[in-house]
Scaffold this motif. Structure first.
Motif, PDB file in Angstrom:
ATOM      1  N   LYS A 112      95.980  -8.784  37.046  1.00 41.45           N
ATOM      2  CA  LYS A 112      95.004  -9.622  36.348  1.00 41.45           C
ATOM      3  C   LYS A 112      95.733 -10.849  35.819  1.00 41.45           C
ATOM      4  CE  LYS A 112      91.956  -5.911  34.704  1.00 41.45           C
ATOM      5  NZ  LYS A 112      91.363  -5.256  33.505  1.00 41.45           N
ATOM      6  N   VAL A 113      95.029 -11.976  35.787  1.00 43.28           N
ATOM      7  CA  VAL A 113      95.579 -13.190  35.199  1.00 43.28           C
ATOM      8  C   VAL A 113      94.561 -13.745  34.207  1.00 43.28           C
ATOM      9  CG1 VAL A 113      96.549 -15.482  35.586  1.00 43.28           C
ATOM     10  CG2 VAL A 113      96.787 -13.723  37.356  1.00 43.28           C
ATOM     11  N   TYR A 114      94.989 -13.939  32.971  1.00 44.89           N
ATOM     12  CA  TYR A 114      94.142 -14.527  31.936  1.00 44.89           C
ATOM     13  C   TYR A 114      94.530 -15.998  31.821  1.00 44.89           C
ATOM     14  CZ  TYR A 114      93.191  -9.636  31.036  1.00 44.89           C
ATOM     15  OH  TYR A 114      92.824  -8.322  31.187  1.00 44.89           O
ATOM     16  N   ALA A 115      93.713 -16.863  32.412  1.00 46.17           N
ATOM     17  CA  ALA A 115      94.043 -18.283  32.548  1.00 46.17           C
ATOM     18  C   ALA A 115      93.490 -19.055  31.356  1.00 46.17           C
ATOM     19  CB  ALA A 115      93.466 -18.821  33.854  1.00 46.17           C
ATOM     20  N   ILE A 116      94.384 -19.445  30.449  1.00 42.62           N
ATOM     21  CA  ILE A 116      93.999 -20.101  29.201  1.00 42.62           C
ATOM     22  C   ILE A 116      94.209 -21.602  29.325  1.00 42.62           C
ATOM     23  CG2 ILE A 116      94.528 -20.298  26.743  1.00 42.62           C
ATOM     24  CD1 ILE A 116      95.410 -17.342  26.850  1.00 42.62           C
ATOM     25  N   GLU A 117      93.131 -22.373  29.193  1.00 38.16           N
ATOM     26  CA  GLU A 117      93.207 -23.827  29.320  1.00 38.16           C
ATOM     27  C   GLU A 117      92.239 -24.481  28.334  1.00 38.16           C
ATOM     28  OE1 GLU A 117      93.962 -27.400  29.645  1.00 38.16           O
ATOM     29  OE2 GLU A 117      95.195 -26.056  30.879  1.00 38.16           O
ATOM     30  N   PRO A 118      92.764 -25.233  27.351  1.00 37.73           N
ATOM     31  CA  PRO A 118      91.891 -25.869  26.354  1.00 37.73           C
ATOM     32  C   PRO A 118      91.214 -27.146  26.832  1.00 37.73           C
ATOM     33  CG  PRO A 118      94.181 -26.354  25.875  1.00 37.73           C
ATOM     34  CD  PRO A 118      94.189 -25.394  27.041  1.00 37.73           C
ATOM     35  N   HIS A 119      91.815 -27.858  27.771  1.00 38.86           N
ATOM     36  CA  HIS A 119      91.276 -29.149  28.200  1.00 38.86           C
ATOM     37  C   HIS A 119      89.947 -28.933  28.917  1.00 38.86           C
ATOM     38  CE1 HIS A 119      90.853 -32.925  30.357  1.00 38.86           C
ATOM     39  NE2 HIS A 119      91.774 -33.440  29.562  1.00 38.86           N
ATOM     40  N   PRO A 120      88.851 -29.514  28.432  1.00 38.64           N
ATOM     41  CA  PRO A 120      87.526 -29.215  29.002  1.00 38.64           C
ATOM     42  C   PRO A 120      87.376 -29.604  30.467  1.00 38.64           C
ATOM     43  CG  PRO A 120      87.402 -31.028  27.429  1.00 38.64           C
ATOM     44  CD  PRO A 120      88.762 -30.441  27.287  1.00 38.64           C
ATOM     45  N   GLY A 121      87.924 -30.743  30.868  1.00 41.24           N
ATOM     46  CA  GLY A 121      87.823 -31.168  32.257  1.00 41.24           C
ATOM     47  C   GLY A 121      88.649 -30.294  33.177  1.00 41.24           C
ATOM     48  N   ALA A 122      89.877 -29.989  32.744  1.00 41.48           N
ATOM     49  CA  ALA A 122      90.741 -29.112  33.535  1.00 41.48           C
ATOM     50  C   ALA A 122      90.135 -27.719  33.637  1.00 41.48           C
ATOM     51  CB  ALA A 122      92.142 -29.046  32.921  1.00 41.48           C
ATOM     52  N   TYR A 123      89.543 -27.244  32.543  1.00 42.51           N
ATOM     53  CA  TYR A 123      88.939 -25.906  32.550  1.00 42.51           C
ATOM     54  C   TYR A 123      87.776 -25.835  33.545  1.00 42.51           C
ATOM     55  CZ  TYR A 123      86.476 -21.734  31.064  1.00 42.51           C
ATOM     56  OH  TYR A 123      85.849 -20.508  31.057  1.00 42.51           O
ATOM     57  N   GLU A 124      86.949 -26.846  33.576  1.00 42.39           N
ATOM     58  CA  GLU A 124      85.832 -26.877  34.524  1.00 42.39           C
ATOM     59  C   GLU A 124      86.342 -26.805  35.965  1.00 42.39           C
ATOM     60  OE1 GLU A 124      82.169 -29.898  35.783  1.00 42.39           O
ATOM     61  OE2 GLU A 124      83.250 -30.196  33.910  1.00 42.39           O
ATOM     62  N   GLU A 125      87.412 -27.546  36.239  1.00 39.90           N
ATOM     63  CA  GLU A 125      88.016 -27.525  37.576  1.00 39.90           C
ATOM     64  C   GLU A 125      88.668 -26.174  37.859  1.00 39.90           C
ATOM     65  OE1 GLU A 125      91.131 -30.455  39.825  1.00 39.90           O
ATOM     66  OE2 GLU A 125      89.752 -31.378  38.383  1.00 39.90           O
ATOM     67  N   LEU A 126      89.276 -25.582  36.839  1.00 43.71           N
ATOM     68  CA  LEU A 126      89.875 -24.257  36.956  1.00 43.71           C
ATOM     69  C   LEU A 126      88.847 -23.220  37.401  1.00 43.71           C
ATOM     70  CD1 LEU A 126      91.792 -21.799  36.150  1.00 43.71           C
ATOM     71  CD2 LEU A 126      91.068 -22.220  33.814  1.00 43.71           C
ATOM     72  N   VAL A 127      87.689 -23.234  36.765  1.00 46.78           N
ATOM     73  CA  VAL A 127      86.627 -22.278  37.101  1.00 46.78           C
ATOM     74  C   VAL A 127      86.176 -22.466  38.544  1.00 46.78           C
ATOM     75  CG1 VAL A 127      84.247 -21.577  36.573  1.00 46.78           C
ATOM     76  CG2 VAL A 127      85.867 -22.023  34.708  1.00 46.78           C
ATOM     77  N   GLU A 128      86.030 -23.720  38.964  1.00 47.12           N
ATOM     78  CA  GLU A 128      85.624 -24.005  40.344  1.00 47.12           C
ATOM     79  C   GLU A 128      86.684 -23.531  41.334  1.00 47.12           C
ATOM     80  OE1 GLU A 128      83.476 -25.810  43.675  1.00 47.12           O
ATOM     81  OE2 GLU A 128      83.033 -24.766  41.794  1.00 47.12           O
ATOM     82  N   ASN A 129      87.953 -23.734  41.011  1.00 51.83           N
ATOM     83  CA  ASN A 129      89.027 -23.316  41.922  1.00 51.83           C
ATOM     84  C   ASN A 129      89.111 -21.799  42.040  1.00 51.83           C
ATOM     85  OD1 ASN A 129      89.836 -25.912  42.623  1.00 51.83           O
ATOM     86  ND2 ASN A 129      91.225 -26.077  40.880  1.00 51.83           N
ATOM     87  N   ILE A 130      88.845 -21.098  40.955  1.00 52.11           N
ATOM     88  CA  ILE A 130      88.796 -19.638  41.027  1.00 52.11           C
ATOM     89  C   ILE A 130      87.671 -19.212  41.969  1.00 52.11           C
ATOM     90  CG2 ILE A 130      88.322 -17.518  39.722  1.00 52.11           C
ATOM     91  CD1 ILE A 130      89.558 -18.948  37.265  1.00 52.11           C
ATOM     92  N   ARG A 131      86.515 -19.876  41.847  1.00 46.97           N
ATOM     93  CA  ARG A 131      85.343 -19.509  42.655  1.00 46.97           C
ATOM     94  C   ARG A 131      85.591 -19.744  44.134  1.00 46.97           C
ATOM     95  NH1 ARG A 131      81.326 -21.543  45.355  1.00 46.97           N
ATOM     96  NH2 ARG A 131      81.995 -23.695  44.978  1.00 46.97           N
ATOM     97  N   ILE A 132      86.115 -20.907  44.497  1.00 50.15           N
ATOM     98  CA  ILE A 132      86.251 -21.219  45.924  1.00 50.15           C
ATOM     99  C   ILE A 132      87.366 -20.419  46.587  1.00 50.15           C
ATOM    100  CG2 ILE A 132      85.254 -23.532  45.678  1.00 50.15           C
ATOM    101  CD1 ILE A 132      88.023 -24.711  45.763  1.00 50.15           C
TER     102      ILE A 132
END
Length: 271
Positions: A112-132
């Motif tokens: 498991k990886v708990y990906a912690i990112e406070p930056h709102p723009g980076a976080y949005e991209e992070l979620v998309e990258n996990i999905r794709i």
């Protein structure tokens, strides 16, 4: 029109730029270049490593990213975290940016990886990258900051290509407020096995190690980039504390020297 960049001829259209790399031509939308951290240099590096832009995503093999960033090249090509033992382990990834290290760890066998990112723009991209990359069952994104005290931090710069941001000092500007939690609470809240703690948070590693050592020292393995230039605190201050529990070793010096001939170990490096 023709532009010359690092001895490579670049053709321009109204909305794309053609890069000539390794004898091949690649048309990249201008908006995509602007979205990349590192801009032209990152695009050229990505193309030279055979990353291709297709259908709105950057791809190499079975790996996809919404946008390309210098951090993706460092993670997958330089393998900055190749020394980390993550197989069948849980990883807390503080400073996950757009998910490049979280995806790397997942593909290397992390449980498991708990990906912690406070930056709102980076976080949005992070979620998309996990999905794709179809890694929703392995990577759990958290849009929070981590500190030695609970509260909020302010992200003044909301442009993703300018992330990551330093959280060592509180921002006094206007921006987006992001919840800040202490590490112990995150561990308890998500019932995290304390196997591996990765930190790349532009200085917050000093805050956590020096001010919340009790929580940090619960982890079996620490892998992190230190940012002495952001904090004004020498790296030996971290090592003196950490060596009570851990065997400490500088790593990836060859990568820093390759990317920056003027690299100064006292300013930045990895432990």
């Amino acid at each position: 029109m023709l532009l010359y960049y690092e001895e490579k001829i670049i053709n321009c259209s109204s909305n794309s730029i053609a890069f000539y790399v390794n004898g091949n031509t690649y048309w990249i939308p201008i908006d995509e270049i602007l979205n990349a951290s590192g801009k032209f240099n990152t695009i050229l590096k990505a193309l030279s490593y055979n990353w291709n832009y297709r259908g709105g995503y950057w791809e190499k093999g079975n790996i996809k990213f919404k946008h390309i960033h210098a951090e993706i090249i460092a993670t997958f090509e330089d393998e900055e975290y190749g020394y980390a033992d993550v197989k069948n382990k849980s990883v807390v990834d503080i400073g996950a940016f757009v998910g490049e290290t979280a995806i790397y760890f997942a593909l290397k066998g992390a449980k498991k990886v708990y990906a912690i990112e406070p930056h709102p723009g980076a976080y949005e991209e992070l979620v998309e990258n996990i999905r794709i990359n179809a890694l929703e069952e392995k990577i759990f994104p958290l849009n929070i900051a981590v500190g030695d005290k609970e509260g909020y931090t302010v992200i003044s710069n909301v442009e993703t290509s300018q992330a990551p941001v330093t959280l060592f000092n509180e921002s006094d500007g206007n921006g987006i407020k992001v919840k800040k939690e202490i590490l112990n609470n995150i561990i308890k809240k998500y019932n995290i096995e304390t196997n591996v703690l990765k930190m790349d948070c532009e200085g917050c590693e000093y805050n956590l190690i020096l001010n919340d050592y009790e929580a940090v020292s619960k982890f079996e393995q620490l892998v992190f980039e230190y940012h002495a230039y952001n904090t004004g605190i020498p790296v030996r201050s971290l090592i003196e504390l950490l060596k009570r529990v851990y065997n400490c070793e500088f790593v990836n010096e060859h990568i820093y020297k390759k990317n920056d001939p003027n690299w100064d170990k006292n300013r930045i490096g990895m432990l």
